[in-house]
Design an enzyme around this catalytic site. Sequence first.
Site, PDB file in Angstrom:
ATOM      1  N   SER A 290      70.608  12.521  -9.449  1.00 34.04           N
ATOM      2  CA  SER A 290      71.646  13.165  -8.637  1.00 34.04           C
ATOM      3  C   SER A 290      71.392  13.041  -7.127  1.00 34.04           C
ATOM      4  O   SER A 290      71.354  11.948  -6.598  1.00 34.04           O
ATOM      5  CB  SER A 290      71.770  14.618  -9.071  1.00 34.04           C
ATOM      6  OG  SER A 290      72.832  15.247  -8.400  1.00 34.04           O
TER       7      SER A 290
ATOM      8  N   ASP B  37      77.274  12.443  -3.652  1.00 35.43           N
ATOM      9  CA  ASP B  37      75.822  12.469  -3.867  1.00 35.43           C
ATOM     10  C   ASP B  37      75.474  11.247  -4.740  1.00 35.43           C
ATOM     11  O   ASP B  37      76.341  10.411  -5.026  1.00 35.43           O
ATOM     12  CB  ASP B  37      75.369  13.791  -4.500  1.00 35.43           C
ATOM     13  CG  ASP B  37      75.830  13.939  -5.934  1.00 35.43           C
ATOM     14  OD1 ASP B  37      76.910  13.425  -6.271  1.00 35.43           O
ATOM     15  OD2 ASP B  37      75.116  14.563  -6.743  1.00 35.43           O
TER      16      ASP B  37
ATOM     17  N   ASP C 100      74.981  10.537  -7.848  1.00 34.63           N
ATOM     18  CA  ASP C 100      75.668  10.204  -9.104  1.00 34.63           C
ATOM     19  C   ASP C 100      77.147  10.576  -9.064  1.00 34.63           C
ATOM     20  O   ASP C 100      77.821  10.554 -10.103  1.00 34.63           O
ATOM     21  CB  ASP C 100      74.960  10.833 -10.305  1.00 34.63           C
ATOM     22  CG  ASP C 100      74.983  12.347 -10.278  1.00 34.63           C
ATOM     23  OD1 ASP C 100      75.095  12.920  -9.170  1.00 34.63           O
ATOM     24  OD2 ASP C 100      74.884  12.971 -11.344  1.00 34.63           O
TER      25      ASP C 100
ATOM     26  N   ASP D  50      78.924  13.183  -8.909  1.00 31.75           N
ATOM     27  CA  ASP D  50      79.593  14.331  -9.536  1.00 31.75           C
ATOM     28  C   ASP D  50      80.008  15.333  -8.457  1.00 31.75           C
ATOM     29  O   ASP D  50      80.772  16.252  -8.714  1.00 31.75           O
ATOM     30  CB  ASP D  50      78.733  14.988 -10.630  1.00 31.75           C
ATOM     31  CG  ASP D  50      77.394  15.477 -10.140  1.00 31.75           C
ATOM     32  OD1 ASP D  50      76.990  15.134  -9.003  1.00 31.75           O
ATOM     33  OD2 ASP D  50      76.718  16.203 -10.902  1.00 31.75           O
TER      34      ASP D  50
END
Length: 461
Positions: free
Chosen positions: A101, A245, A247, A249
Amino acid sequence: MTIVLGRLFGTDGVRGVIGEKLTPELALRLGRAIGAYFGKGSRILIGRDIRAGGEMIKDAVVSGLLAEGVKVYDAGFIPTPGLQYNVKIGPYDGGVMITASHNPPQYNGIKVIAGDGIEVPHEEEETIEEYYFKGTASRLPWRSYVHDLEIASQAVETYVDAVVSQVDAELIAKRQFKVVLDCANSVGSIATPLVLSRLGVRYVSLNCNLDPLFPGREPEPTPETLAPAISLLRELGADLIVGHDGDADRAIVGDDKGRILWGDRDGTLLAAFVGETRKDLPRRVYTGVSSSIIVEEYLRPRGIDVVWTPVGSVTISRMILRDGGAIAGFEENGGYMHVPHQIVRDGAMKTALLLHMLAYTGKSMSELVDTLPTYYTLKKKIPATKAEAACAVELVEKIFSNERLVTIDGVKVIGSDYWILVRPSGTEPVLRIMAEAKSREKLERIVRTVEDEIRKRCLGR
Ligand code: MG
């Protein structure tokens, strides 16, 4: 032998520095444990972000899954919400995402997704840990190993279609928006540019090339790491900044004046917009205690209830699912869940929804932001042991016993023109203090009083 659980999974999957804590040996063993958890014959979709060691860890997890007789489908590079969406709607029993992440570049991680597309609950992670520490010794007949990895080549397209289908693309295209998009050199680059193109948005991309060294900026989007995006927005006279960010999400957003917003601000505006246009959804939103009381002040008069939750997106997802839906779930860190799409944070979905909101209202982002109440904000971290932090929480509860308190995660005091949250960190030995007030004087006074009392009575310094 006593097995100590909770050693492997943190608050958001298994994370560690690649090659140090996170080795292929660990990944192989964890892959077997995940395989044993889902069971022989189950179908698992796996994907990864751009991080160093991603392929090494993914291949080791795949080996472990195959060893347990699991059928594995590879989505390749994909944002976490893209993988989650495909798990939810596709023929899969679960998923595995290789990502760390927003952590610094040297980290990687392994996240397990349940069949409903949401991260597995923490109790289930303990079951997987049990398999991990006990070791699985499945000896399957050779015929169990005839399945190879299959490529899930449509996964990104399926996800992009789903995001676009949630908004009015024609209405958005009419406004001819200009967006500065910062993909953090990772998998945000895979989906969000496609979404913007499909919505007729002109975008200028920053760090939208895949590079595991993260040469552009740290994977965490903040006002500091988004400074180049702010300059670019001003130069171009663009309408919006979107910063993902690692990843994708999450999306941290900046308005047309270059002000970077925390996710409780734009989350509130989005929830009000969705509440107005989607009367079929239960009239409530879920947000972590670290969000501002602006959420309540803005949404209550619009007939939308606010459910305060412990900090952590998995908790929010699972609570919304348990309660039968909501308008939204969101977090101050830029995570936003558009429930009709999927009950997990989704950076591309948040971006599309923001554009829909701007097109629908005919307003600029700064005009909408200026409709929110103004609060001054202060955030602090004080080193504290677990016992000291617990003492501080109890003390604050006592001091403010006449005020409205939310005590599900630390203690949040809600006064008429201020709020303060005192909460032990979930990941490090510190006490976090967050406060907001309508005047700077009030803010400083309240934080000073609370901090002095905590130091005197709980920290002895
Ligand atoms: Mg993330």
